[in-house]
Scaffold this motif. Sequence first.
Motif, mmCIF file in Angstrom:
data_model
loop_
_atom_site.group_PDB
_atom_site.id
_atom_site.type_symbol
_atom_site.label_atom_id
_atom_site.label_comp_id
_atom_site.label_asym_id
_atom_site.label_seq_id
_atom_site.Cartn_x
_atom_site.Cartn_y
_atom_site.Cartn_z
ATOM 1 N N ARG A 1 -13.900 76.243 -30.223
ATOM 2 C CA ARG A 1 -13.080 75.165 -29.667
ATOM 3 C C ARG A 1 -13.754 74.533 -28.453
ATOM 4 N N TRP A 2 -14.418 75.343 -27.664
ATOM 5 C CA TRP A 2 -15.117 74.804 -26.505
ATOM 6 C C TRP A 2 -16.282 73.926 -26.960
ATOM 7 N N ALA A 3 -16.996 74.361 -28.005
ATOM 8 C CA ALA A 3 -18.088 73.552 -28.556
ATOM 9 C C ALA A 3 -17.565 72.200 -29.031
ATOM 10 N N LEU A 4 -16.383 72.185 -29.642
ATOM 11 C CA LEU A 4 -15.816 70.937 -30.129
ATOM 12 C C LEU A 4 -15.313 70.059 -28.986
ATOM 13 N N GLU A 5 -14.921 70.660 -27.872
ATOM 14 C CA GLU A 5 -14.586 69.862 -26.697
ATOM 15 C C GLU A 5 -15.816 69.105 -26.206
ATOM 16 N N VAL A 6 -16.971 69.769 -26.293
ATOM 17 C CA VAL A 6 -18.218 69.147 -25.848
ATOM 18 C C VAL A 6 -18.687 68.101 -26.856
ATOM 19 N N ASP A 7 -18.597 68.427 -28.152
ATOM 20 C CA ASP A 7 -19.067 67.532 -29.219
ATOM 21 C C ASP A 7 -18.106 67.627 -30.383
ATOM 22 N N ASP A 8 -17.197 66.676 -30.459
ATOM 23 C CA ASP A 8 -16.160 66.711 -31.488
ATOM 24 C C ASP A 8 -16.734 66.533 -32.884
ATOM 25 N N SER A 9 -17.977 66.051 -33.011
ATOM 26 C CA SER A 9 -18.587 65.826 -34.323
ATOM 27 C C SER A 9 -19.437 66.999 -34.788
ATOM 28 N N HIS A 10 -19.392 68.124 -34.077
ATOM 29 C CA HIS A 10 -20.233 69.273 -34.429
ATOM 30 C C HIS A 10 -19.713 69.901 -35.717
ATOM 31 N N VAL A 11 -20.427 69.667 -36.820
ATOM 32 C CA VAL A 11 -19.987 70.117 -38.136
ATOM 33 C C VAL A 11 -19.938 71.640 -38.209
ATOM 34 N N GLY A 12 -20.940 72.300 -37.647
ATOM 35 C CA GLY A 12 -20.986 73.757 -37.703
ATOM 36 C C GLY A 12 -19.795 74.391 -37.021
ATOM 37 N N ALA A 13 -19.458 73.924 -35.815
ATOM 38 C CA ALA A 13 -18.348 74.512 -35.070
ATOM 39 C C ALA A 13 -17.017 74.236 -35.764
ATOM 40 N N ARG A 14 -16.859 73.017 -36.316
ATOM 41 C CA ARG A 14 -15.588 72.711 -36.979
ATOM 42 C C ARG A 14 -15.430 73.529 -38.259
ATOM 43 N N THR A 15 -16.517 73.670 -39.012
ATOM 44 C CA THR A 15 -16.455 74.486 -40.225
ATOM 45 C C THR A 15 -16.137 75.934 -39.887
ATOM 46 N N ALA A 16 -16.849 76.477 -38.905
ATOM 47 C CA ALA A 16 -16.654 77.877 -38.528
ATOM 48 C C ALA A 16 -15.248 78.112 -37.991
ATOM 49 N N LEU A 17 -14.730 77.167 -37.221
ATOM 50 C CA LEU A 17 -13.363 77.309 -36.708
ATOM 51 C C LEU A 17 -12.364 77.322 -37.856
ATOM 52 N N GLY A 18 -12.555 76.442 -38.842
ATOM 53 C CA GLY A 18 -11.661 76.428 -39.992
ATOM 54 C C GLY A 18 -11.677 77.739 -40.742
ATOM 55 N N VAL A 19 -12.877 78.314 -40.928
ATOM 56 C CA VAL A 19 -12.982 79.594 -41.624
ATOM 57 C C VAL A 19 -12.319 80.702 -40.807
ATOM 58 N N ALA A 20 -12.530 80.701 -39.485
ATOM 59 C CA ALA A 20 -11.917 81.718 -38.629
ATOM 60 C C ALA A 20 -10.392 81.644 -38.705
ATOM 61 N N LEU A 21 -9.849 80.436 -38.708
ATOM 62 C CA LEU A 21 -8.397 80.270 -38.813
ATOM 63 C C LEU A 21 -7.895 80.745 -40.175
ATOM 64 N N LEU A 22 -8.664 80.480 -41.216
ATOM 65 C CA LEU A 22 -8.296 80.975 -42.537
ATOM 66 C C LEU A 22 -8.244 82.491 -42.557
ATOM 67 N N GLU A 23 -9.227 83.131 -41.967
ATOM 68 C CA GLU A 23 -9.262 84.584 -41.937
ATOM 69 C C GLU A 23 -8.085 85.170 -41.170
ATOM 70 N N GLN A 24 -7.511 84.384 -40.271
ATOM 71 C CA GLN A 24 -6.328 84.816 -39.537
ATOM 72 C C GLN A 24 -5.035 84.349 -40.216
ATOM 73 N N ARG A 25 -5.169 83.818 -41.438
ATOM 74 C CA ARG A 25 -4.036 83.362 -42.248
ATOM 75 C C ARG A 25 -3.296 82.187 -41.614
ATOM 76 N N LYS A 26 -3.987 81.418 -40.800
ATOM 77 C CA LYS A 26 -3.424 80.202 -40.231
ATOM 78 C C LYS A 26 -3.838 79.045 -41.141
ATOM 79 N N TYR A 27 -3.238 79.008 -42.337
ATOM 80 C CA TYR A 27 -3.721 78.140 -43.394
ATOM 81 C C TYR A 27 -3.592 76.654 -43.056
ATOM 82 N N ASP A 28 -2.474 76.253 -42.485
ATOM 83 C CA ASP A 28 -2.288 74.836 -42.151
ATOM 84 C C ASP A 28 -3.286 74.393 -41.086
ATOM 85 N N ASP A 29 -3.480 75.229 -40.068
ATOM 86 C CA ASP A 29 -4.440 74.888 -39.013
ATOM 87 C C ASP A 29 -5.856 74.820 -39.572
#
Length: 314
Positions: free
Chosen positions: A114-142
Amino acid sequence: MKNLKKKANCAVFLLALGLGGCATTDRPTGSDPYAALGTDASPVEYGTAFPVASPEEAYRNGAAAMRARDLDRALFEYLRGLRMERSPQADPLYYVGIIHHGRGNHDLAEKAYRWALEVDDSHVGARTALGVALLEQRKYDDAEQHLQPLVSRPGAPWQAHNALGVIADIRGEFELARGHYEKALEASPNTPLVLNNLGYSRYLAGDWDGARQSLRRAVSANPGYELAWRNLGLVYAREGDFETAVEAVARNGDRAKAYNDIGYISMLEGRYEAAMGFFEEAMRLSPAYYVTASQNARNLGNLMRRNGNAQSAN
């Protein structure tokens, strides 16, 4: 954008779907804003490390340590480089997140992404990884909220499509899931993880032929992929080929577990006599499975008696 896509594809994520810790999204503050992203051991262990002349040198050291699988050293170097910067940088924050993600530290990984995305909202790697991390925590909508924009444009990382496929399967949207897995395979052909997920999705949808084909491709790409072998065994069991099912599930040598698992599938299929035989064989092969298999056998016995009584009443 090309470099960002490459960075997104360098990380292989395990979609274990286990619950993680609750993550804070607050940005660290204080004299050392990066302290919350480190570990107590790193500064002590590497306190006598040679000084570096620039953040870039620290990041190169961190990349070399990651290639050598020395994650403690990598974390130390990325944080050392960040501390030398005048302002936060998205790439090293992303790699700090990757290190914590791989260790199952979901709260720290999410904080770094999330901090990486604050710095660069277009960072594909950080957004993808954040989505996967949220999935692993069963936060499906997020997770979907972060991943869907990525796949709406060409060149999306395969991990994003794969994760959205898992979410669609969880919701019972099997056609949508299959579309995401096929897109993932277009981006990264013959990836065992995606082939396994596609096979299991087809299994859930009742497409035994399609499931078998995808899972056989998965184990062909990675003969040591135990989960894919187990899923392939489930398909054979559903089709009534129990001998082949046991051989597939028992690839890791645990035949007692294989007999117990196939017995359970047989029970669900209504093949009660076959199921009882598998449970009894599991108990015979391993005392470790005696409790589990005997409980399954008792449950099956109760189910058979209830069905027998119901038939007698009719």
